[in-house]
Design an enzyme around this catalytic site. Sequence first.
Site, mmCIF file in Angstrom:
data_model
loop_
_atom_site.group_PDB
_atom_site.id
_atom_site.type_symbol
_atom_site.label_atom_id
_atom_site.label_comp_id
_atom_site.label_asym_id
_atom_site.label_seq_id
_atom_site.Cartn_x
_atom_site.Cartn_y
_atom_site.Cartn_z
ATOM 1 N NE ARG A 290 -20.783 8.525 -61.154
ATOM 2 C CZ ARG A 290 -19.599 8.160 -60.665
ATOM 3 N NH1 ARG A 290 -19.397 8.141 -59.368
ATOM 4 N NH2 ARG A 290 -18.605 7.827 -61.467
ATOM 5 N N GLY A 291 -22.923 12.570 -57.339
ATOM 6 C CA GLY A 291 -21.988 13.034 -56.328
ATOM 7 C C GLY A 291 -22.005 14.547 -56.118
ATOM 8 C CB ILE A 292 -19.227 16.830 -55.179
ATOM 9 C CG1 ILE A 292 -18.871 16.089 -53.877
ATOM 10 C CG2 ILE A 292 -19.015 18.332 -54.996
ATOM 11 C CD1 ILE A 292 -17.372 16.057 -53.554
ATOM 12 C CB SER B 77 -8.187 16.744 -53.241
ATOM 13 O OG SER B 77 -8.009 15.903 -52.116
ATOM 14 C CE LYS C 270 -9.016 16.020 -58.051
ATOM 15 N NZ LYS C 270 -10.152 16.625 -58.784
ATOM 16 C CE1 TYR D 14 -8.800 12.512 -56.814
ATOM 17 C CE2 TYR D 14 -7.775 13.069 -54.712
ATOM 18 C CZ TYR D 14 -8.835 13.169 -55.596
ATOM 19 O OH TYR D 14 -9.930 13.943 -55.262
ATOM 20 C CB ALA E 139 -15.226 15.659 -64.676
ATOM 21 C CG ASP F 216 -15.087 11.552 -72.040
ATOM 22 O OD1 ASP F 216 -14.230 12.000 -71.266
ATOM 23 O OD2 ASP F 216 -15.106 10.368 -72.413
HETATM 24 N N1 NAP Z 1 -15.672 12.754 -52.477
HETATM 25 C C1 NAP Z 1 -14.552 13.196 -51.904
HETATM 26 O O1 NAP Z 1 -14.238 12.825 -50.752
HETATM 27 C C2 NAP Z 1 -13.668 14.198 -52.615
HETATM 28 C C3 NAP Z 1 -12.634 14.780 -51.863
HETATM 29 C C4 NAP Z 1 -11.809 15.720 -52.486
HETATM 30 C C5 NAP Z 1 -12.018 16.052 -53.818
HETATM 31 N N2 NAP Z 1 -13.035 15.459 -54.522
HETATM 32 C C6 NAP Z 1 -13.194 15.855 -55.924
HETATM 33 O O2 NAP Z 1 -14.524 16.287 -56.136
HETATM 34 C C7 NAP Z 1 -14.915 16.001 -57.497
HETATM 35 C C8 NAP Z 1 -16.222 15.208 -57.484
HETATM 36 O O3 NAP Z 1 -15.990 13.981 -56.799
HETATM 37 P P1 NAP Z 1 -17.143 13.013 -56.304
HETATM 38 O O4 NAP Z 1 -16.790 12.601 -54.940
HETATM 39 O O5 NAP Z 1 -18.486 13.577 -56.575
HETATM 40 O O6 NAP Z 1 -16.841 11.749 -57.257
HETATM 41 P P2 NAP Z 1 -17.799 10.732 -57.994
HETATM 42 O O7 NAP Z 1 -19.053 10.499 -57.237
HETATM 43 O O8 NAP Z 1 -16.934 9.566 -58.323
HETATM 44 O O9 NAP Z 1 -18.173 11.522 -59.340
HETATM 45 C C9 NAP Z 1 -17.189 11.813 -60.275
HETATM 46 C C10 NAP Z 1 -17.856 12.471 -61.458
HETATM 47 O O10 NAP Z 1 -16.831 12.745 -62.431
HETATM 48 C C11 NAP Z 1 -17.298 12.244 -63.673
HETATM 49 N N3 NAP Z 1 -16.229 11.938 -64.600
HETATM 50 C C12 NAP Z 1 -15.193 11.077 -64.454
HETATM 51 N N4 NAP Z 1 -14.463 11.048 -65.578
HETATM 52 C C13 NAP Z 1 -15.047 11.910 -66.445
HETATM 53 C C14 NAP Z 1 -14.762 12.329 -67.759
HETATM 54 N N5 NAP Z 1 -13.725 11.825 -68.459
HETATM 55 N N6 NAP Z 1 -15.561 13.260 -68.339
HETATM 56 C C15 NAP Z 1 -16.613 13.766 -67.679
HETATM 57 N N7 NAP Z 1 -16.955 13.390 -66.433
HETATM 58 C C16 NAP Z 1 -16.175 12.474 -65.832
HETATM 59 C C17 NAP Z 1 -18.119 11.002 -63.309
HETATM 60 O O11 NAP Z 1 -18.911 10.618 -64.419
HETATM 61 P P3 NAP Z 1 -19.353 9.081 -64.694
HETATM 62 O O12 NAP Z 1 -20.618 8.860 -63.911
HETATM 63 O O13 NAP Z 1 -19.575 9.032 -66.183
HETATM 64 O O14 NAP Z 1 -18.242 8.210 -64.238
HETATM 65 C C18 NAP Z 1 -18.899 11.565 -62.134
HETATM 66 O O15 NAP Z 1 -19.961 12.353 -62.582
HETATM 67 C C19 NAP Z 1 -13.751 15.216 -58.124
HETATM 68 O O16 NAP Z 1 -12.949 16.099 -58.877
HETATM 69 C C20 NAP Z 1 -12.993 14.714 -56.907
HETATM 70 O O17 NAP Z 1 -11.628 14.472 -57.187
HETATM 71 C C21 NAP Z 1 -13.859 14.542 -53.952
#
Ligand code: NAP
Length: 237
Positions: free
Chosen positions: A15-17, A145, A165, A161, A91, A63
């Site tokens: 999902r997501g990014i 981030s 990072k 967090y 992740a 995981d």
């Molecule tokens: N969105 C933002 O504004 C933002 C900004 C800066 C940085 N980021 C970084 O970008 C990355 C992606 O974020 P996102 O916004 O797409 O977040 P997200 O929608 O919450 O997705 C997070 C992903 O990480 C996975 N994950 C969490 N714990 C895990 C584990 N132990 N093993 C394997 N997978 C795991 C989740 O899997 P499950 O579905 O199983 O939970 C999900 O696929 C992250 O590293 C985040 O810190 C995001």
Amino acid sequence: MSTARRLAVVTGGNRGIGLEICRQLAERDYHVVLTARDPDRADEQARSLDATCPGEVSGLGLDVVDAESVVSAFRHVRTHHGRIDVFVNNAGIAVDGPEHRPSAPDFTRVRRTLETNLLGAWRCCAEVVPEMRARGYGRIVNLSSTMASLDLTGSASSPAYRISKTGLNMLTRTLAAELEGTGVLVNAASPGYTRTDMSPDAERPVEVGADTPVWLATLPDTGPTGQFFFDRQPLAW
Ligand SMILES: NC(=O)c1ccc[n+]([C@@H]2O[C@H](COP(=O)([O-])OP(=O)(O)OC[C@H]3O[C@@H](n4cnc5c(N)ncnc54)[C@H](OP(=O)(O)O)[C@@H]3O)[C@@H](O)[C@H]2O)c1
């Protein structure tokens, strides 16, 4: 070395990014191993991308917190694909929230965050580096981030967090230094505040958030290493 279809592994690809990074790499004709904690979800998302993109997409359970899961997933990739050209450490979790203060730490949330965002990423890097070093080619991208930036941080919010990072940024620098001259480029990317389950109020679409990580995953041999980028521009550490 052969430049046959490159093999990319992405964590948290369901999902997501992460899902969007998988899609953009498959659009560029990569073979993407889309990994997720839930192997059925990984397979489901992989099938859907595989049906619509020029590249190939396979699903795999991984995981990042579970050492056995990490070892077995990368063993599977090496056995079935024989190469790992690109690894995207996507992740991540954000569980401490804006009210969490460094002076009143909830170490349960701090440990969980460090286990996933820093140690999980580090554990995966340790699995891919020997293969990349031996073949003289690799691109490692760590999803960091802007909240990790020591220069840009003036806020007390979400210390777990931020610290996880910032640690990931130092992993990026040290690993890049170790791998200097080997053909393996290691960089960190901030996707920006991007609309996903993690940041539902953000306006930035995942297509834009995934652009810099994908750019770093597909760098030419002359590309940068040990750097931190946002929107393809250097970001202050
Ligand atoms: N969105 C933002 O504004 C933002 C900004 C800066 C940085 N980021 C970084 O970008 C990355 C992606 O974020 P996102 O916004 O797409 O977040 P997200 O929608 O919450 O997705 C997070 C992903 O990480 C996975 N994950 C969490 N714990 C895990 C584990 N132990 N093993 C394997 N997978 C795991 C989740 O899997 P499950 O579905 O199983 O939970 C999900 O696929 C992250 O590293 C985040 O810190 C995001």
